[in-house]
Write a protein that holds these residues in place. Structure first.
Motif, PDB file in Angstrom:
ATOM      1  N   ASP A  84       0.815  -1.218   0.000  1.00 15.51           N
ATOM      2  CA  ASP A  84       0.000   0.000   0.000  1.00 15.51           C
ATOM      3  C   ASP A  84       0.846   1.264   0.000  1.00 15.51           C
ATOM      4  O   ASP A  84       0.310   2.361  -0.177  1.00 15.51           O
ATOM      5  N   LYS A 111       0.264  -8.143   4.880  1.00 16.60           N
ATOM      6  CA  LYS A 111      -1.119  -7.888   5.278  1.00 16.60           C
ATOM      7  C   LYS A 111      -1.956  -9.159   5.244  1.00 16.60           C
ATOM      8  O   LYS A 111      -2.961  -9.268   5.958  1.00 16.60           O
ATOM      9  N   ALA A 112      -1.560 -10.134   4.422  1.00 17.64           N
ATOM     10  CA  ALA A 112      -2.332 -11.366   4.302  1.00 17.64           C
ATOM     11  C   ALA A 112      -2.444 -12.100   5.634  1.00 17.64           C
ATOM     12  O   ALA A 112      -3.459 -12.754   5.918  1.00 17.64           O
ATOM     13  N   LEU A 115      -5.198 -10.501   7.650  1.00 17.53           N
ATOM     14  CA  LEU A 115      -6.487 -10.868   7.054  1.00 17.53           C
ATOM     15  C   LEU A 115      -6.864 -12.301   7.411  1.00 17.53           C
ATOM     16  O   LEU A 115      -8.026 -12.599   7.694  1.00 17.53           O
ATOM     17  N   THR A 140      -5.493 -17.203   1.261  1.00 17.71           N
ATOM     18  CA  THR A 140      -5.622 -15.797   1.658  1.00 17.71           C
ATOM     19  C   THR A 140      -4.512 -14.950   1.043  1.00 17.71           C
ATOM     20  O   THR A 140      -4.744 -13.808   0.620  1.00 17.71           O
ATOM     21  N   ASP A 143      -5.448 -14.330  -2.485  1.00 19.89           N
ATOM     22  CA  ASP A 143      -6.524 -13.331  -2.545  1.00 19.89           C
ATOM     23  C   ASP A 143      -5.972 -11.929  -2.312  1.00 19.89           C
ATOM     24  O   ASP A 143      -6.407 -10.965  -2.965  1.00 19.89           O
ATOM     25  N   ARG A 144      -5.041 -11.808  -1.389  1.00 22.37           N
ATOM     26  CA  ARG A 144      -4.425 -10.489  -1.126  1.00 22.37           C
ATOM     27  C   ARG A 144      -3.638 -10.027  -2.349  1.00 22.37           C
ATOM     28  O   ARG A 144      -3.680  -8.840  -2.702  1.00 22.37           O
ATOM     29  N   THR A 145      -2.936 -10.950  -3.013  1.00 24.93           N
ATOM     30  CA  THR A 145      -2.206 -10.592  -4.231  1.00 24.93           C
ATOM     31  C   THR A 145      -3.170 -10.139  -5.326  1.00 24.93           C
ATOM     32  O   THR A 145      -2.888  -9.193  -6.064  1.00 24.93           O
ATOM     33  N   GLU A 147      -6.021  -8.695  -4.803  1.00 24.50           N
ATOM     34  CA  GLU A 147      -6.445  -7.344  -4.418  1.00 24.50           C
ATOM     35  C   GLU A 147      -5.395  -6.311  -4.803  1.00 24.50           C
ATOM     36  O   GLU A 147      -5.728  -5.218  -5.282  1.00 24.50           O
TER      37      GLU A 147
END
Length: 325
Positions: A84, A111-112, A115, A140, A143-145, A147
């Motif tokens: 981010d 961050k994953a 989460l 997860t 999924d974070r990648t 995002e």
């Protein structure tokens, strides 16, 4: 710091200063964040395995990142961290399957992980074993990648509008506008490059995980690993497409900078075409010869000015008529 989690995500902290004799039976995940030597030694004593150190995580040899022993399965993946911000990095994380438990060793905070900790209580059936927990954690991370890639696409669309923005009216772009866009392109390039490297690392880990006996013996876990593998493959292809768009924006920005530079050079060329003939006339009448009849003409000075003006206007319109300007 050592955090312990059960199948429903309930956690407690393991204190190396007051170590227990044994781990609670319901613990399935041991998350080690920036562990000290004492914490490494404590986990090694409780589980009977060797915990990878920071130096071990930096080893890029595939044989050193993915291997099995009699006590555990060791896997190391490079994950995107600080995505981010303006300086995304890759951090190496070790995943160790020791019996029914999963041990993760990391020196940064992707961050994953946060989460996944928040989503653990909502996982149907819970994470009853370490291998199921590892697969869910990989899910997860993927999924974070995804995002991260979606956010990058949205930002690239905005950047594309800025690069190809048409200025209405006589107002021009501010100085160094496109140069600043090049810096934005470089930031996106870095982020997508890190995401692609992370996906490649995850693909190797998941492929290795498919060959682990405990995964091969469980059809449900094997199917879940296959789904994660397919997600990684599709995201890798999508990241390649985004990378192509970034390359296009880079080439377009450089091309527009060249066009603006050519326009500036064109202005100087027009100025030289306009002022060269009057300079020639002024140079002729600036010579110091005795016999120059025009020096004694009453209207010599205005005629010289008129000649310079005509010599400037005529080439301009001739060049414009030829389409050279």
């Amino acid at each position: 710091m050592i955090a312990l989690y059960d199948a429903q995500g309930e956690s407690l902290t393991l204190d190396a200063a007051h170590p227990p004799e044994a781990l609670p039976e319901d613990i399935v995940w041991i998350d080690m964040l920036r562990p000290t030597r004492e914490e490494d030694a404590l986990v090694e004593r409780l589980l009977g395995i060797e915990v990878p150190t920071r130096e071990d995580l930096k080893d890029i040899e595939p044989s050193s990142r993915l291997y099995t022993t009699d006590q555990a399965v060791f896997m190391t993946a490079s994950l995107v961290c600080r995505a981010d911000g303006d300086h995304p990095v890759l951090t190496d994380v070790a995943f160790v399957l020791a019996g029914k438990r999963l041990v993760t060793v990391r020196y940064d905070e992707p961050k994953a992980f946060a989460l996944f900790r928040a989503a653990m209580p909502r996982i149907r059936g819970g994470c009853t074993t370490g291998v199921i927990l590892a697969v869910r954690l990989f899910e997860t991370i993927v999924d974070r990648t995804a995002e991260i890639l979606e956010q990058a696409v949205e930002k690239l669309d905005g950047l594309s509008f800025k690069v190809f923005d048409r200025q209405k009216g006589p107002k021009r772009r501010p100085p160094h506008y496109l140069e600043a866009r090049l810096l934005d392109v470089a930031l996106h390039h870095r982020l997508i490059a890190k995401a692609r490297d992370s996906l490649a690392s995850l693909a190797r880990v998941v492929t290795f995980l498919q060959s682990v006996p405990v995964v091969e013996a469980d059809a449900e876990t094997k199917a879940l690993v296959l789904v994660v593998s397919r997600d990684i493959q599709s995201l890798s292809e999508h990241a390649g497409f985004i990378f192509g768009n970034i390359t296009f924006l880079l080439d377009a920005s450089l091309g527009l900078i060249s066009v603006e530079q050519n326009a500036i050079i064109k202005i100087f060329s027009i100025a030289s075409v306009v002022f060269l003939p009057p300079t020639l006339v002024a140079s002729i009448y600036g010579m110091n010869f005795e016999v120059m009849p025009e020096l004694h003409w009453h209207f010599g000075y205005p005629l010289a000015l008129l000649a310079m003006l005509v010599s400037a206007i005529v080439p301009f319109f001739v060049f414009r008529w030829k389409g050279w300007l």
